[in-house]
Design a protein around this motif. Structure first.
Motif, PDB file in Angstrom:
ATOM      1  N   MET A   1      34.321  49.448  39.691  1.00 11.63           N
ATOM      2  CA  MET A   1      34.034  50.876  39.705  1.00 11.63           C
ATOM      3  C   MET A   1      34.301  51.414  41.113  1.00 11.63           C
ATOM      4  O   MET A   1      33.760  50.896  42.090  1.00 11.63           O
ATOM      5  CB  MET A   1      32.579  51.082  39.296  1.00 11.63           C
ATOM      6  N   PRO A   2      35.114  52.436  41.260  1.00 10.58           N
ATOM      7  CA  PRO A   2      35.438  52.975  42.588  1.00 10.58           C
ATOM      8  C   PRO A   2      34.254  53.733  43.200  1.00 10.58           C
ATOM      9  O   PRO A   2      33.411  54.256  42.497  1.00 10.58           O
ATOM     10  CB  PRO A   2      36.608  53.927  42.319  1.00 10.58           C
ATOM     11  N   VAL A   3      34.274  53.763  44.503  1.00 10.52           N
ATOM     12  CA  VAL A   3      33.266  54.540  45.224  1.00 10.52           C
ATOM     13  C   VAL A   3      33.786  55.959  45.324  1.00 10.52           C
ATOM     14  O   VAL A   3      34.944  56.194  45.677  1.00 10.52           O
ATOM     15  CB  VAL A   3      33.025  53.956  46.631  1.00 10.52           C
ATOM     16  N   ARG A   4      32.917  56.914  45.021  1.00  9.44           N
ATOM     17  CA  ARG A   4      33.317  58.324  45.056  1.00  9.44           C
ATOM     18  C   ARG A   4      32.373  59.108  45.964  1.00  9.44           C
ATOM     19  O   ARG A   4      31.252  58.706  46.203  1.00  9.44           O
ATOM     20  CB  ARG A   4      33.276  58.917  43.641  1.00  9.44           C
ATOM     21  N   PHE A   5      32.900  60.225  46.439  1.00 14.01           N
ATOM     22  CA  PHE A   5      32.076  61.125  47.240  1.00 14.01           C
ATOM     23  C   PHE A   5      32.406  62.557  46.881  1.00 14.01           C
ATOM     24  O   PHE A   5      33.461  62.849  46.314  1.00 14.01           O
ATOM     25  CB  PHE A   5      32.268  60.878  48.745  1.00 14.01           C
ATOM     26  N   ASN A   8      33.933  68.556  48.231  1.00 13.64           N
ATOM     27  CA  ASN A   8      33.396  69.903  48.447  1.00 13.64           C
ATOM     28  C   ASN A   8      32.372  70.140  47.347  1.00 13.64           C
ATOM     29  O   ASN A   8      31.999  69.223  46.648  1.00 13.64           O
ATOM     30  CB  ASN A   8      34.518  70.961  48.496  1.00 13.64           C
ATOM     31  N   ALA A   9      31.943  71.328  47.177  1.00 12.72           N
ATOM     32  CA  ALA A   9      30.848  71.609  46.256  1.00 12.72           C
ATOM     33  C   ALA A   9      31.125  71.179  44.818  1.00 12.72           C
ATOM     34  O   ALA A   9      30.190  70.890  44.075  1.00 12.72           O
ATOM     35  CB  ALA A   9      30.515  73.099  46.298  1.00 12.72           C
ATOM     36  N   SER A  10      32.390  71.061  44.427  1.00 14.37           N
ATOM     37  CA  SER A  10      32.656  70.766  43.021  1.00 14.37           C
ATOM     38  C   SER A  10      33.696  69.671  42.788  1.00 14.37           C
ATOM     39  O   SER A  10      34.033  69.399  41.647  1.00 14.37           O
ATOM     40  CB  SER A  10      33.125  72.044  42.314  1.00 14.37           C
ATOM     41  N   GLU A  11      34.214  69.022  43.826  1.00 14.72           N
ATOM     42  CA  GLU A  11      35.292  68.047  43.638  1.00 14.72           C
ATOM     43  C   GLU A  11      34.849  66.651  44.061  1.00 14.72           C
ATOM     44  O   GLU A  11      34.462  66.420  45.193  1.00 14.72           O
ATOM     45  CB  GLU A  11      36.512  68.467  44.477  1.00 14.72           C
ATOM     46  N   LEU A  12      34.917  65.689  43.145  1.00  8.79           N
ATOM     47  CA  LEU A  12      34.651  64.291  43.444  1.00  8.79           C
ATOM     48  C   LEU A  12      35.955  63.626  43.847  1.00  8.79           C
ATOM     49  O   LEU A  12      36.999  63.883  43.262  1.00  8.79           O
ATOM     50  CB  LEU A  12      34.104  63.565  42.208  1.00  8.79           C
ATOM     51  N   ALA A  13      35.907  62.750  44.854  1.00  7.34           N
ATOM     52  CA  ALA A  13      37.110  62.055  45.304  1.00  7.34           C
ATOM     53  C   ALA A  13      36.806  60.567  45.435  1.00  7.34           C
ATOM     54  O   ALA A  13      35.695  60.183  45.806  1.00  7.34           O
ATOM     55  CB  ALA A  13      37.575  62.615  46.635  1.00  7.34           C
ATOM     56  N   ASP A  14      37.805  59.728  45.110  1.00 11.86           N
ATOM     57  CA  ASP A  14      37.673  58.286  45.296  1.00 11.86           C
ATOM     58  C   ASP A  14      37.913  57.947  46.767  1.00 11.86           C
ATOM     59  O   ASP A  14      38.770  58.534  47.416  1.00 11.86           O
ATOM     60  CB  ASP A  14      38.702  57.529  44.448  1.00 11.86           C
ATOM     61  N   VAL A  15      37.173  56.964  47.275  1.00  6.44           N
ATOM     62  CA  VAL A  15      37.386  56.490  48.638  1.00  6.44           C
ATOM     63  C   VAL A  15      38.633  55.610  48.635  1.00  6.44           C
ATOM     64  O   VAL A  15      38.782  54.710  47.809  1.00  6.44           O
ATOM     65  CB  VAL A  15      36.170  55.685  49.137  1.00  6.44           C
ATOM     66  N   SER A  16      39.567  55.912  49.541  1.00  7.74           N
ATOM     67  CA  SER A  16      40.798  55.135  49.680  1.00  7.74           C
ATOM     68  C   SER A  16      41.278  55.264  51.120  1.00  7.74           C
ATOM     69  O   SER A  16      40.684  55.974  51.924  1.00  7.74           O
ATOM     70  CB  SER A  16      41.867  55.638  48.716  1.00  7.74           C
ATOM     71  N   MET A  17      42.389  54.581  51.435  1.00  8.20           N
ATOM     72  CA  MET A  17      42.964  54.701  52.779  1.00  8.20           C
ATOM     73  C   MET A  17      43.400  56.137  53.048  1.00  8.20           C
ATOM     74  O   MET A  17      43.305  56.622  54.164  1.00  8.20           O
ATOM     75  CB  MET A  17      44.163  53.758  52.943  1.00  8.20           C
ATOM     76  N   GLU A  18      43.893  56.808  52.028  1.00  6.64           N
ATOM     77  CA  GLU A  18      44.352  58.194  52.183  1.00  6.64           C
ATOM     78  C   GLU A  18      43.194  59.183  52.186  1.00  6.64           C
ATOM     79  O   GLU A  18      43.291  60.281  52.700  1.00  6.64           O
ATOM     80  CB  GLU A  18      45.327  58.577  51.063  1.00  6.64           C
ATOM     81  N   SER A  19      42.084  58.770  51.585  1.00  6.35           N
ATOM     82  CA  SER A  19      40.929  59.647  51.478  1.00  6.35           C
ATOM     83  C   SER A  19      39.668  58.855  51.865  1.00  6.35           C
ATOM     84  O   SER A  19      38.889  58.457  51.002  1.00  6.35           O
ATOM     85  CB  SER A  19      40.832  60.167  50.033  1.00  6.35           C
ATOM     86  N   PRO A  20      39.465  58.618  53.181  1.00  8.67           N
ATOM     87  CA  PRO A  20      38.311  57.805  53.608  1.00  8.67           C
ATOM     88  C   PRO A  20      36.992  58.547  53.437  1.00  8.67           C
ATOM     89  O   PRO A  20      36.965  59.780  53.326  1.00  8.67           O
ATOM     90  CB  PRO A  20      38.602  57.540  55.072  1.00  8.67           C
ATOM     91  N   LEU A  21      35.949  57.777  53.419  1.00  6.12           N
ATOM     92  CA  LEU A  21      34.610  58.339  53.315  1.00  6.12           C
ATOM     93  C   LEU A  21      34.321  59.146  54.577  1.00  6.12           C
ATOM     94  O   LEU A  21      34.465  58.644  55.688  1.00  6.12           O
ATOM     95  CB  LEU A  21      33.586  57.213  53.163  1.00  6.12           C
ATOM     96  N   PRO A  22      33.948  60.404  54.439  1.00  5.59           N
ATOM     97  CA  PRO A  22      33.688  61.214  55.642  1.00  5.59           C
ATOM     98  C   PRO A  22      32.399  60.770  56.338  1.00  5.59           C
ATOM     99  O   PRO A  22      31.424  60.423  55.701  1.00  5.59           O
ATOM    100  CB  PRO A  22      33.548  62.635  55.082  1.00  5.59           C
TER     101      PRO A  22
END
Length: 157
Positions: A1-5, A8-22
């Motif tokens: 199961m991927p880690v998500r964050f 913004n107020a309404s968009e979930l994103a998967d943690v990846s190299m392109e989209s790191p955890l803020p």
């Protein structure tokens, strides 16, 4: 199961190299430190020999240190020969000339800790704050054979 964050107020994103955890750092303040000296000293029985090898007692080992509240002396001993160190300090006028002759002894002759081929760390001063303009750090062999002492001194604001 991927880690998500929540991006913004309404968009979930998967943690990846392109989209790191803020990550947000709060209440963190870096402590500025500057390397002031790196020296190799032959420790001998000469009185008043400082880390630069000078035996001229009025010459400082470090100058222009007023901005640092503490110095940290890291060293590597090549021998466990009995050695003492002594730390002197003084203030200077606005032109960099000492306010008077001589030094204030802030550490009397003290045994340099450590065994052969070991690292050591000494804070100057060991308690409180320093803010002296000039320091003189002397090392002296009290028993055994001459050896090499490698030092690095860092100033902490």
């Amino acid at each position: 199961m991927p880690v998500r964050f929540l991006r913004n107020a309404s968009e979930l994103a998967d943690v990846s190299m392109e989209s790191p955890l803020p990550v947000q750092v709060t209440n963190a303040r870096p402590v500025p430190a500057d390397t002031l000296l790196v020296a190799t000293t032959t420790v001998t029985t000469d009185a008043n020999r400082d880390l630069l090898g000078s035996t001229i007692t009025e010459l400082p080992t470090l100058d222009g240190c007023m901005q640092y509240r503490k110095l940290v002396w890291f060293y590597f001993r090549a021998s466990d020969a009995a050695t003492t160190y002594r730390i002197l300090a003084r203030a200077t006028d606005h032109n960099g000339a000492p306010l008077g002759t001589g030094w204030q002894e802030i550490v009397p002759p003290t045994t340099l800790p450590g065994a052969a081929n070991s690292w050591g760390r000494i804070e100057i001063p060991s308690t409180g704050d320093g803010y002296y303009d000039q320091y003189r750090i002397e090392v002296r062999l009290t028993a055994g054979s001459n050896y090499i002492l490698i030092s690095k001194i860092v100033g902490v604001r």
